[in-house]
Write an enzyme that holds these catalytic residues in place. Structure first.
Site, mmCIF file in Angstrom:
data_model
loop_
_atom_site.group_PDB
_atom_site.id
_atom_site.type_symbol
_atom_site.label_atom_id
_atom_site.label_comp_id
_atom_site.label_asym_id
_atom_site.label_seq_id
_atom_site.Cartn_x
_atom_site.Cartn_y
_atom_site.Cartn_z
ATOM 1 C CB VAL A 168 -0.056 -5.880 4.203
ATOM 2 C CG1 VAL A 168 -1.303 -5.246 4.773
ATOM 3 C CG2 VAL A 168 -0.194 -6.184 2.729
ATOM 4 C CB SER A 183 -0.931 0.026 1.210
ATOM 5 O OG SER A 183 -2.009 -0.811 0.954
ATOM 6 C CE LYS A 195 -3.616 0.402 -1.379
ATOM 7 N NZ LYS A 195 -4.338 -0.241 -0.263
ATOM 8 C CE1 TYR A 217 -4.695 0.487 4.562
ATOM 9 C CE2 TYR A 217 -3.123 -0.592 6.002
ATOM 10 C CZ TYR A 217 -3.524 -0.214 4.758
ATOM 11 O OH TYR A 217 -2.760 -0.536 3.692
ATOM 12 C CE1 TYR A 246 -4.995 -1.319 -4.495
ATOM 13 C CE2 TYR A 246 -5.463 -3.661 -4.619
ATOM 14 C CZ TYR A 246 -5.207 -2.534 -3.872
ATOM 15 O OH TYR A 246 -5.156 -2.603 -2.498
HETATM 16 N N1 GLU Z 1 -2.297 -5.375 -1.988
HETATM 17 C C1 GLU Z 1 -2.801 -5.334 -0.650
HETATM 18 C C2 GLU Z 1 -4.265 -5.637 -0.642
HETATM 19 O O1 GLU Z 1 -4.927 -5.199 -1.530
HETATM 20 C C3 GLU Z 1 -2.516 -3.966 -0.091
HETATM 21 C C4 GLU Z 1 -2.877 -3.858 1.358
HETATM 22 C C5 GLU Z 1 -1.877 -3.071 2.167
HETATM 23 O O2 GLU Z 1 -0.691 -3.014 1.902
HETATM 24 O O3 GLU Z 1 -2.308 -2.505 3.163
HETATM 25 O O4 GLU Z 1 -4.772 -6.317 0.195
#
Ligand code: GLU
Length: 305
Positions: free
Chosen positions: A259, A63, A66, A241, A189
């Site tokens: 993650v 993430s 992002k 989050y 994505y």
């Molecule tokens: N590719 C992971 C997912 O979509 C990203 C989640 C993350 O890094 O928080 O679950």
């Protein structure tokens, strides 16, 4: 400030926690990553680095990607983007479906999965079929490094097991908040989530956010200072989050986790930081990484507050 000493102290203090977290085994390709790792890199605006651990070791940025996709989409769409995605913390898990249904398919912010998928859809509208190549070009440019690429094994693993992300995109499509083909968007994505970078490369890439949107080394302007302020503000309020408040409370810096076990953090006008430790806490953020950043801001007195 003796940063080397501070990093050594942190490394000693986090040792008991290295066994505590849990790697992101919901992505099969990540389940065998060795948990007991700790790496940290401080990148000052003049390019000086202070490091501990193997800062050249690449890991899945997940993430953290992002931040880059949001930056590019903000540059292309400006405020229009907020018709499709909000800028409020969600208070919910990174992959939650509940709030999304209640709020008519408009995700709370660009850093939860649903919001990042909307951003990817907007980038796909702008770039059509070569959207992933354009995203990767942008990340390479921002990192001033042509050797950055994605990990096919992690990508395929997410594509095979990412049922929740498919659920999120299909729900948003049902609310007309996805314009392109869902398979094309979700593939893009997953590809940007599976980009691999090292702690040194990631801290380097984030320097523009510590310098009002301009790379302090190449002098390239990636976003205006006003947009850099917004990106940092969203990292502070939404970067972790449903533990975003907790991170702001303990660390006091804008940051974004993935993650894969990485966290980037920004000290405006001074440095960008990347820490890597793949054991995660219950909210999906690096447990040791969060603690290390808390120790760093406590020991140095450097935070935005
Ligand atoms: N590719 C992971 C997912 O979509 C990203 C989640 C993350 O890094 O928080 O679950």
């Amino acid at each position: 400030m003796n940063y080397n000493l501070v990093l050594e102290e942190i490394q000693k203090e986090i040792q008991p926690l290295l066994k505590v977290g849990k790697v992101a085994d919901y992505i099969p390709a990540l389940k065998n990553v060795k948990k007991e790792q700790f790496v940290m890199c401080l990148h000052l605006l003049d390019g000086t680095t202070y490091t501990i651990g193997n800062v050249e070791n690449k890991f899945s940025i997940q993430s953290i990607s992002k931040v880059f996709t949001f930056t590019k989409a903000l540059e292309i769409y400006g405020k229009e983007l907020y018709k499709n995605v909000g800028h409020e913390p969600s208070g919910n898990a990174f992959n939650s479906l509940v709030q999304l249904e209640h709020e008519n398919g408009i995700p709370r912010n660009p850093f939860i999965n649903a919001g990042a998928i909307v951003i990817t859809d907007l980038l796909r509208s702008a770039y059509k079929n070569n959207s992933f190549d354009k995203i990767l070009d942008f990340i390479q440019e921002i990192a001033d490094n042509k050797n950055i690429s994605y990990d096919k094994e992690v990508y395929c693993s997410e594509l095979e097991s990412g049922y929740r992300n498919f659920a999120l995109i299909n729900m948003m499509k049902s609310f007309n908040n996805i314009s392109n083909n869902v398979d094309d968007v979700i593939e893009t994505y997953f590809k940007h989530c599976s980009i691999s970078m090292s702690t040194r490369e990631l801290s380097r890439a984030m320097l523009f956010l510590a310098n009002q949107g301009t790379d302090p080394l190449t002098k390239k302007v990636f976003v205006s200072s006003s947009k850099a302020k917004r990106i940092n503000a969203l990292m502070l309020t939404c970067g972790h989050y449903d533990a975003s408040g907790d991170f702001a409370f303990h660390v006091g810096l804008p940051g974004k986790s993935g993650v894969g076990g990485g966290i980037v953090a920004i000290i405006p006008n001074l440095m960008s930081i990347c820490v890597y430790s793949p054991g995660l806490n219950a909210q999906g953020n690096s447990l040791v990484g969060t603690k290390a950043l808390e120790l760093f801001t406590s020991k140095t007195g450097l935070s935005i507050f």
